[in-house]
Write a protein that holds these residues in place. Structure first.
Motif, mmCIF file in Angstrom:
data_model
loop_
_atom_site.group_PDB
_atom_site.id
_atom_site.type_symbol
_atom_site.label_atom_id
_atom_site.label_comp_id
_atom_site.label_asym_id
_atom_site.label_seq_id
_atom_site.Cartn_x
_atom_site.Cartn_y
_atom_site.Cartn_z
ATOM 1 N N MET A 163 -26.140 1.847 6.852
ATOM 2 C CA MET A 163 -24.810 1.747 7.552
ATOM 3 C C MET A 163 -25.255 0.816 8.945
ATOM 4 S SD MET A 163 -23.024 4.970 6.368
ATOM 5 C CE MET A 163 -21.673 4.553 7.455
ATOM 6 N N LYS A 164 -26.290 1.245 9.401
ATOM 7 C CA LYS A 164 -26.556 0.806 10.762
ATOM 8 C C LYS A 164 -26.888 -0.828 10.835
ATOM 9 C CE LYS A 164 -27.361 1.135 15.293
ATOM 10 N NZ LYS A 164 -26.400 1.369 16.329
ATOM 11 N N LEU A 165 -27.475 -1.126 10.056
ATOM 12 C CA LEU A 165 -27.996 -2.316 9.740
ATOM 13 C C LEU A 165 -26.601 -3.556 9.270
ATOM 14 C CD1 LEU A 165 -31.631 -1.985 8.359
ATOM 15 C CD2 LEU A 165 -30.761 -2.517 10.616
ATOM 16 N N VAL A 166 -25.767 -2.880 8.270
ATOM 17 C CA VAL A 166 -24.938 -3.522 7.783
ATOM 18 C C VAL A 166 -23.504 -3.571 8.581
ATOM 19 C CG1 VAL A 166 -23.068 -3.665 5.923
ATOM 20 C CG2 VAL A 166 -25.560 -3.161 5.374
ATOM 21 N N LEU A 167 -23.268 -2.700 9.253
ATOM 22 C CA LEU A 167 -21.958 -2.443 10.146
ATOM 23 C C LEU A 167 -22.189 -3.122 11.478
ATOM 24 C CD1 LEU A 167 -20.556 0.925 9.110
ATOM 25 C CD2 LEU A 167 -19.838 -1.330 8.193
ATOM 26 N N PRO A 168 -21.353 -3.938 11.943
ATOM 27 C CA PRO A 168 -21.265 -4.291 13.215
ATOM 28 C C PRO A 168 -21.572 -3.293 14.392
ATOM 29 C CG PRO A 168 -19.145 -4.514 12.721
ATOM 30 C CD PRO A 168 -19.696 -3.945 11.302
ATOM 31 N N ASN A 169 -21.992 -3.610 15.592
ATOM 32 C CA ASN A 169 -22.438 -2.779 16.567
ATOM 33 C C ASN A 169 -21.112 -2.293 16.987
ATOM 34 O OD1 ASN A 169 -23.240 -1.178 18.751
ATOM 35 N ND2 ASN A 169 -24.751 -2.515 19.492
ATOM 36 N N PRO A 170 -20.740 -0.881 17.186
ATOM 37 C CA PRO A 170 -19.289 -0.475 17.611
ATOM 38 C C PRO A 170 -19.207 -0.404 19.036
ATOM 39 C CG PRO A 170 -20.607 1.231 16.941
ATOM 40 C CD PRO A 170 -21.380 0.505 16.604
ATOM 41 N N ASN A 171 -20.556 -0.707 19.667
ATOM 42 C CA ASN A 171 -20.601 -0.652 21.297
ATOM 43 C C ASN A 171 -20.213 -1.965 21.798
ATOM 44 O OD1 ASN A 171 -21.172 2.226 21.441
ATOM 45 N ND2 ASN A 171 -23.405 1.850 20.835
ATOM 46 N N VAL B 110 -22.148 -10.560 13.636
ATOM 47 C CA VAL B 110 -21.217 -10.308 12.608
ATOM 48 C C VAL B 110 -19.899 -10.874 13.226
ATOM 49 C CG1 VAL B 110 -20.003 -8.956 10.896
ATOM 50 C CG2 VAL B 110 -22.273 -8.469 11.363
ATOM 51 N N LEU B 111 -19.207 -11.730 12.379
ATOM 52 C CA LEU B 111 -17.781 -12.153 12.985
ATOM 53 C C LEU B 111 -16.823 -11.691 12.219
ATOM 54 C CD1 LEU B 111 -16.667 -14.345 14.893
ATOM 55 C CD2 LEU B 111 -16.814 -16.026 13.183
ATOM 56 N N PRO B 112 -16.298 -10.751 12.537
ATOM 57 C CA PRO B 112 -14.861 -9.895 11.882
ATOM 58 C C PRO B 112 -13.615 -10.430 12.558
ATOM 59 C CG PRO B 112 -15.601 -8.525 13.871
ATOM 60 C CD PRO B 112 -16.641 -9.706 13.697
ATOM 61 N N ALA B 113 -12.460 -10.295 11.636
ATOM 62 C CA ALA B 113 -11.341 -11.001 12.226
ATOM 63 C C ALA B 113 -10.840 -10.190 13.214
ATOM 64 C CB ALA B 113 -10.249 -10.934 10.938
ATOM 65 N N ILE B 114 -11.108 -10.535 14.335
ATOM 66 C CA ILE B 114 -10.627 -9.860 15.652
ATOM 67 C C ILE B 114 -9.682 -10.791 16.426
ATOM 68 C CG2 ILE B 114 -12.701 -8.577 15.762
ATOM 69 C CD1 ILE B 114 -13.843 -10.124 17.872
ATOM 70 N N GLU B 115 -9.189 -10.003 17.570
ATOM 71 C CA GLU B 115 -8.281 -10.810 18.645
ATOM 72 C C GLU B 115 -9.190 -11.650 19.649
ATOM 73 O OE1 GLU B 115 -4.374 -8.823 19.075
ATOM 74 O OE2 GLU B 115 -5.684 -7.132 18.868
ATOM 75 N N GLY B 116 -8.699 -12.469 20.229
ATOM 76 C CA GLY B 116 -9.475 -13.046 21.246
ATOM 77 C C GLY B 116 -8.944 -12.581 22.612
#
Length: 230
Positions: free
Chosen positions: A48-56, A190-196
């Motif tokens: 999970m640590k490797l797959v998910l983007p860094n939450p920090n 990782v490029l999630p769908a986020i706001e700029g």
């Protein structure tokens, strides 16, 4: 006496270890589960640590670009501002604001501020509902007026053009005020769908002309000569 107690402790320790070893050998399934279950849980956490983007989120310790307070307000094609109430003192104060606006621009080819006075707030709302696009921004002054009294006013922006954030909402989403998605990708991979950063709610105070108008009104009030003491 001391050597005897030490010998008793050692014998008890040996007996306990031997007992536990025998129990582990008899209950092989339980022993295997006790060893493999922590390893399985740890493996899931690592994946999970490797797959998910860094939450920090990365620290922002440098300014994100530069912007002049009146820059965007100058670029607006329409400098129409509704005013309430339509009093002699209010209009005199607004003439001083216009003079300040002209002196700041210093001969630039920028449209003048057009003040559209209304007698009451009801008149302003009636005109807005008849043609919302005609009133991009409005200022409502409190009595007795901005010259003789204290400068108390309320700025209202047109929600169909630039909706300023509600005053009851103190925070936005964690990613809304980041600079760009590209920087997030550089940091996380990782490029999630986020706001700029352009969608940061507080920026609407700048794009709507709210901050520019507030600065013009406040600075005009500061420049007024002090009233004589009675």
């Amino acid at each position: 006496m001391g050597e005897k107690q030490h010998s008793v402790y050692l014998s008890q320790l040996k007996a306990m270890l031997k007992r536990n070893i025998l129990l582990k050998k008899r209950e092989k399934r339980k022993t295997t589960a006790e060893v493999l279950l922590p390893l399985y849980s740890l493996s899931i956490l690592i994946i999970m640590k490797l797959v998910l983007p860094n939450p920090n989120l990365p620290e922002i310790d440098t300014p994100r670009g530069e912007a002049e307070l009146l820059e965007h307000f100058r670029m607006l094609n329409n400098h129409t501002i509704a005013i309430v109430p339509n009093t002699t003192q209010t209009m005199e104060f607004l003439r001083k604001v216009t003079s300040l606006w002209d002196s700041i621009n210093n001969g630039r080819n920028i449209s003048m501020i057009t003040w559209v006075p209304f007698e009451t707030e009801k008149d302003l709302l009636r005109a807005y509902w008849m043609n919302p696009e005609s009133i991009p921004i409005a200022v409502l002054f409190d009595d007795p007026g901005p010259i003789e009294g204290q400068l108390k006013y309320e700025i209202r922006t047109n929600p169909s053009l630039y909706a300023t954030p509600p005053t009851t909402s103190l925070y936005s989403s964690e990613l809304a005020c980041r600079s760009t998605a590209k920087e997030w990708y550089t940091f996380t991979g990782v490029l999630p769908a986020i706001e700029g950063g352009d969608s940061c709610p507080v920026n609407q105070y700048y794009f709507s002309g709210f901050l520019a108008l507030q600065a013009l009104l406040d600075y005009t009030k500061i420049r007024l000569p002090p009233r004589p003491k009675v």
